[in-house]
Design a protein around this motif. Structure first.
Motif, mmCIF file in Angstrom:
data_model
loop_
_atom_site.group_PDB
_atom_site.id
_atom_site.type_symbol
_atom_site.label_atom_id
_atom_site.label_comp_id
_atom_site.label_asym_id
_atom_site.label_seq_id
_atom_site.Cartn_x
_atom_site.Cartn_y
_atom_site.Cartn_z
ATOM 1 N N VAL A 89 -5.211 -14.006 0.352
ATOM 2 C CA VAL A 89 -5.522 -12.584 0.474
ATOM 3 C C VAL A 89 -4.271 -11.732 0.691
ATOM 4 N N ALA A 90 -4.393 -10.453 0.361
ATOM 5 C CA ALA A 90 -3.312 -9.498 0.607
ATOM 6 C C ALA A 90 -3.372 -9.057 2.061
ATOM 7 N N GLU A 91 -2.230 -8.731 2.618
ATOM 8 C CA GLU A 91 -2.217 -8.258 4.007
ATOM 9 C C GLU A 91 -1.032 -7.330 4.252
ATOM 10 N N VAL A 92 -1.154 -6.567 5.334
ATOM 11 C CA VAL A 92 -0.021 -5.796 5.831
ATOM 12 C C VAL A 92 0.278 -6.362 7.211
ATOM 13 N N LYS A 93 1.492 -6.806 7.419
ATOM 14 C CA LYS A 93 1.840 -7.396 8.717
ATOM 15 C C LYS A 93 1.764 -6.325 9.803
ATOM 16 N N ALA A 94 1.340 -6.751 11.001
ATOM 17 C CA ALA A 94 1.100 -5.788 12.079
ATOM 18 C C ALA A 94 2.313 -4.909 12.353
ATOM 19 N N GLU A 95 3.511 -5.503 12.255
ATOM 20 C CA GLU A 95 4.702 -4.695 12.571
ATOM 21 C C GLU A 95 5.031 -3.679 11.469
ATOM 22 N N ASP A 96 4.503 -3.914 10.230
ATOM 23 C CA ASP A 96 4.766 -2.971 9.141
ATOM 24 C C ASP A 96 3.758 -1.834 9.100
ATOM 25 N N MET A 97 2.635 -1.993 9.796
ATOM 26 C CA MET A 97 1.545 -1.035 9.655
ATOM 27 C C MET A 97 1.956 0.383 10.033
ATOM 28 N N GLU A 98 2.899 0.517 10.934
ATOM 29 C CA GLU A 98 3.318 1.871 11.341
ATOM 30 C C GLU A 98 3.974 2.653 10.200
ATOM 31 N N ASN A 99 4.428 1.923 9.146
ATOM 32 C CA ASN A 99 5.024 2.612 7.997
ATOM 33 C C ASN A 99 3.987 3.176 7.034
ATOM 34 N N CYS A 100 2.734 2.768 7.205
ATOM 35 C CA CYS A 100 1.676 3.200 6.277
ATOM 36 C C CYS A 100 1.510 4.716 6.370
ATOM 37 N N THR A 101 1.433 5.354 5.183
ATOM 38 C CA THR A 101 1.286 6.808 5.171
ATOM 39 C C THR A 101 -0.156 7.232 4.893
ATOM 40 N N GLY A 102 -1.013 6.256 4.581
ATOM 41 C CA GLY A 102 -2.402 6.598 4.259
ATOM 42 C C GLY A 102 -2.543 7.296 2.928
ATOM 43 N N CYS A 103 -1.697 6.917 1.960
ATOM 44 C CA CYS A 103 -1.704 7.620 0.662
ATOM 45 C C CYS A 103 -2.870 7.185 -0.221
ATOM 46 N N THR A 104 -3.548 6.122 0.120
ATOM 47 C CA THR A 104 -4.713 5.550 -0.588
ATOM 48 C C THR A 104 -4.398 4.963 -1.970
ATOM 49 N N SER A 105 -3.119 4.835 -2.338
ATOM 50 C CA SER A 105 -2.787 4.273 -3.656
ATOM 51 C C SER A 105 -3.342 2.861 -3.813
ATOM 52 N N CYS A 106 -3.152 2.038 -2.789
ATOM 53 C CA CYS A 106 -3.615 0.642 -2.857
ATOM 54 C C CYS A 106 -5.121 0.587 -3.047
ATOM 55 N N ALA A 107 -5.833 1.455 -2.328
ATOM 56 C CA ALA A 107 -7.285 1.443 -2.413
ATOM 57 C C ALA A 107 -7.758 1.910 -3.784
ATOM 58 N N LEU A 108 -7.001 2.847 -4.396
ATOM 59 C CA LEU A 108 -7.391 3.373 -5.703
ATOM 60 C C LEU A 108 -7.260 2.317 -6.790
ATOM 61 N N ILE A 109 -6.252 1.476 -6.711
ATOM 62 C CA ILE A 109 -6.036 0.496 -7.782
ATOM 63 C C ILE A 109 -6.762 -0.809 -7.500
ATOM 64 N N CYS A 110 -7.237 -1.019 -6.288
ATOM 65 C CA CYS A 110 -7.899 -2.290 -5.965
ATOM 66 C C CYS A 110 -9.199 -2.421 -6.758
ATOM 67 N N PRO A 111 -9.336 -3.464 -7.589
ATOM 68 C CA PRO A 111 -10.554 -3.597 -8.385
ATOM 69 C C PRO A 111 -11.733 -4.111 -7.569
ATOM 70 N N ASP A 112 -11.495 -4.593 -6.368
ATOM 71 C CA ASP A 112 -12.556 -5.276 -5.635
ATOM 72 C C ASP A 112 -12.980 -4.566 -4.356
ATOM 73 N N LEU A 113 -12.644 -3.294 -4.240
ATOM 74 C CA LEU A 113 -13.068 -2.470 -3.102
ATOM 75 C C LEU A 113 -12.753 -3.130 -1.768
ATOM 76 N N VAL A 114 -11.588 -3.748 -1.686
ATOM 77 C CA VAL A 114 -11.201 -4.488 -0.488
ATOM 78 C C VAL A 114 -10.727 -3.540 0.604
ATOM 79 N N ILE A 115 -10.052 -2.456 0.200
ATOM 80 C CA ILE A 115 -9.240 -1.709 1.161
ATOM 81 C C ILE A 115 -9.932 -0.439 1.654
ATOM 82 N N LYS A 116 -9.921 -0.296 2.969
ATOM 83 C CA LYS A 116 -10.368 0.954 3.596
ATOM 84 C C LYS A 116 -9.138 1.622 4.187
ATOM 85 N N VAL A 117 -9.020 2.925 4.023
ATOM 86 C CA VAL A 117 -7.839 3.624 4.529
ATOM 87 C C VAL A 117 -8.260 4.612 5.621
ATOM 88 N N TYR A 118 -7.559 4.567 6.723
ATOM 89 C CA TYR A 118 -7.817 5.491 7.827
ATOM 90 C C TYR A 118 -6.581 6.366 8.039
#
Lengths: 75, 252
Positions: free
Chosen positions: A39-68
């Motif tokens: 599975v794909a993951e974001v390591k806990a220490e990298d999560m603070e870099n997330c901007t919530g741009c939703t790009s990953c969720a838009l391209i994910c074919p399997d509706l895996v990603i929820k963005v907050y």
């Protein structure tokens, strides 16, 4: 702070999400899910870099990603 | 600090893992259709016509009423549905083997008659479900199980460009080709779907959206390089853009 949540049981490890992440924080884990995909993951220490741009969720074919995203303070 | 959910699967999508291969764009196409139907408030009034191909199980993923058409005949079934139920929103969801080969007559005549239906056409240049045989849309030089040395233009002809054909017909109200290979193109695809669906709601006519998508399994590629192939090989041959829009005068 924004964050993403992976519904790992749906992930097929195609890693299209990692190609569109502007911060390049998504990587493939060594864990397998029930379907047998790594599975794909974001390591806990990298999560603070997330901007919530939703790009990953838009391209994910399997509706895996929820963005907050953090709620903006009311003026 | 409170946070809000800014992206989640639309409610219309049934919570069930899809049977598609890793990196297949059908999942994205399904979600876009679901999102547009939800945003336009059409969920309870929609009739989906499924086709034969990998997307045959669309009724397992989209929570709308569905009819399964014989191979290639989705536009004919949709014609009947729309004429019998004028108040319903009717769309077909077809692949390239279904629409461009077996169902070529049906799609061309449905478009030419200007039936008030919408067509979502997912073009991945092979017959996906049956094992990667050559489709009319297979690019010259592309290897498939029925042309193992690559498609030869002399013997098999050139890949057929459906949007150009549909865009040239009198009854078509809206025709656009989009791609699902990048975030920008996916956003564009959603706008195109909305436009095509509006054409039906307003009674203007036939709406057609072609989506370039990947089939990593039958292209024998990993999902990321298959996605790159859309950008590098498919888009140059299948140019993106609007081929017909009757609401824009003289700009076709």
């Amino acid at each position: 702070m924004a964050r993403v949540e992976f519904r790992e049981e749906r992930c097929k490890g195609c890693m299209l999400c990692s190609t569109v992440c502007p911060k390049k924080i998504i990587c493939q884990s060594s864990r397998f899910n029930q379907q047998g995909y790594k599975v794909a993951e974001v390591k806990a220490e990298d999560m603070e870099n997330c901007t919530g741009c939703t790009s990953c969720a838009l391209i994910c074919p399997d509706l895996v990603i929820k963005v907050y995203r953090e709620e903006k303070k009311e003026k | 600090m409170s946070e809000k959910l800014v992206f989640d699967a639309p409610e219309i999508m049934i919570d069930r893992p899809t049977h598609y291969c890793p990196g297949c764009h059908h999942g994205v196409a399904h979600r876009l259709v679901g999102e547009v139907l939800t945003e336009m408030g059409l969920v309870d009034d929609t009739l989906c016509v499924g086709s034969i191909g990998c997307s045959v199980f669309i009724y397992n993923y989209l929570d709308v009423d569905a009819v399964e058409a014989p191979h290639g005949r989705a536009p004919a079934v949709a014609t009947g549905l729309k004429r019998a139920h004028k108040d319903k929103f009717v769309f077909t969801y077809q692949g390239d083997g279904d629409l461009a080969s077996i169902g070529l007559a049906e799609i061309v005549h449905a478009a030419n008659r200007g039936e008030k239906i919408s067509v979502v056409f997912v073009n991945n240049t092979v017959y996906g479900m049956t094992g990667g045989q050559m489709a009319p849309t297979t690019l010259v030089g592309q290897k498939s199980t029925t042309c193992p040395d690559g498609r030869c233009a002399d013997e098999h002809g050139q890949a057929i460009r459906m949007s150009e054909i549909i865009g040239g017909l009198g009854g078509t109200a809206y025709c656009e080709r989009v791609s699902l290979d990048s975030v920008k193109n996916i956003r564009r695809a959603k706008k195109a779907l909305r436009k095509a669906f509006e054409m039906q709601i307003n009674g203007t006519g036939f709406g057609f959206v072609e989506m370039l998508s990947a089939c990593p399994t039958n292209w024998k590629m990993d999902p990321v390089s298959a996605n790159t192939r859309i950008t590098e090989e498919m888009i140059p041959y299948f140019p993106l853009g609007v081929f017909k829009d009757v609401t824009k005068d003289g700009e076709e």
